[in-house]
Enzyme design. Sequence first.
Site, short mmCIF file in Angstrom:
data_model
loop_
_atom_site.label_atom_id
_atom_site.label_comp_id
_atom_site.label_asym_id
_atom_site.label_seq_id
_atom_site.Cartn_x
_atom_site.Cartn_y
_atom_site.Cartn_z
CB THR A 128 -0.92 0.01 1.23
OG1 THR A 128 -1.72 -1.17 1.23
CG2 THR A 128 -1.82 1.24 1.23
N PRO A 130 0.90 5.80 0.00
CG PRO A 130 2.43 7.18 1.12
CD PRO A 130 2.35 5.98 0.22
CB THR A 160 1.02 -4.80 9.95
OG1 THR A 160 -0.26 -4.18 9.75
CG2 THR A 160 1.02 -5.49 11.30
CD GLU A 243 -3.71 -9.09 2.45
OE1 GLU A 243 -3.86 -7.97 2.98
OE2 GLU A 243 -3.10 -9.27 1.38
NE ARG A 244 -8.63 -9.23 -1.49
CZ ARG A 244 -8.60 -8.98 -2.78
NH1 ARG A 244 -9.11 -9.87 -3.63
NH2 ARG A 244 -8.08 -7.86 -3.25
CB THR A 366 -11.70 -0.22 1.20
OG1 THR A 366 -11.87 -0.03 -0.21
CG2 THR A 366 -10.52 0.60 1.70
#
Length: 388
Positions: A128, A130, A160, A243-244, A366
């Site tokens: 990810t 900015p 993380t 991951e999901r 998201t």
Amino acid sequence: MNSMYFTEEHNLFRKSLQDFLKKEVVPNIETWEKTGKIDRFIWKKFGDMGFFGINYPEAYGGLNLDLFYTIILQEELQKINSGGFAAAIWAHVYLAMTHLNAEGDEDIKQKYLVPSIAGDKIGCLCITEPSGGSDVAGMRTTAIKEGDYYVVNGSKTFITNGIYSDYLVVAAKTSPELGNKGMSIFVVDRDTVGISATKLDKLGWRASDTAEIAFDNVKIPASNLLGEENQGFAYIMQHFSLERLVMGVNAHARAEYALEYALNYMSERTTFGKALDTYQALRHKFVDLYADMEICKEYNYSVTNRLNKGEYVVKEATISKLKSTKMADEVIYECMQFLGGYGYMEEYPMARLLRDSRLGPIGGGTSEILREILSKMIIDKKEYKPAT
């Protein structure tokens, strides 16, 4: 426990994990939540117990067990009520280490995967940015090849383990002119010149360290490339299934924990001479929430079973995260209401649960992005295929 998926060996593993967490982790949670730093010793203890190697090859110190052991680990981590600690563990095991195992060559596996399984090294995954958020394809970080090195420039955020990890698994554009088809993945040592990290202050997940990371002319050996050049986007998409799904499992587990706690509270708390669990309005609300949790849990187990067989379940795992995280937010919100004023107090678990759970529909893509991905797959018939 559902015997369709869990054997006696699974149940024994769950019990040993519960005992370990109660002894080694729970007594430290309040300190880690306050300091925002997880003590290093616990990583080694997890490694010594084999928890980091559950579904990794024995050749590298792993146990090569089926994915339902992974599910057990995720479920029990949610039930110690520290989303931050749980996130730090799974970001290491199922984000960073997944790429090392799947795309790393033998040298990389020996240098990074073996100590990761042992608990001697901690990893993080840097995707990810900015400017991009959930828009992975819009990545701006570049890795331009110069001789035997790649030079990385750009920034990542919401990472993380971004402060205290020993290495970073980094996605960058090696051929920017090709868009998402020009992306690659690298493993980078934390102490490489040009890397800087800034710790972010979060609403929840307080125990975990989350960072914005900058890369300023960072030189990394060409041998640190994971897999093939320009195949990074396919690798990322392929691993999104796990991951999901992990985030979906986390969600049903924390919802289950919230319901168990609320029911126990309702059975002991009295108003007007009656226990809360005898009021019809509360009883009916509770069973609606419980039913929603059970539906998500059973669906997640079904997807796990398919992934465990090697099926490509990006669509199903995306549904898992989308629906389970929404469910968990709603369940925990209502469970806080069951506790009344006490639900709002920090000494009770619901306040932290509510904060930690809210990241579910945000992190790892998201809910809005997931709905668009699913729209393309279901309505537009777009097919995502495994990396070859």
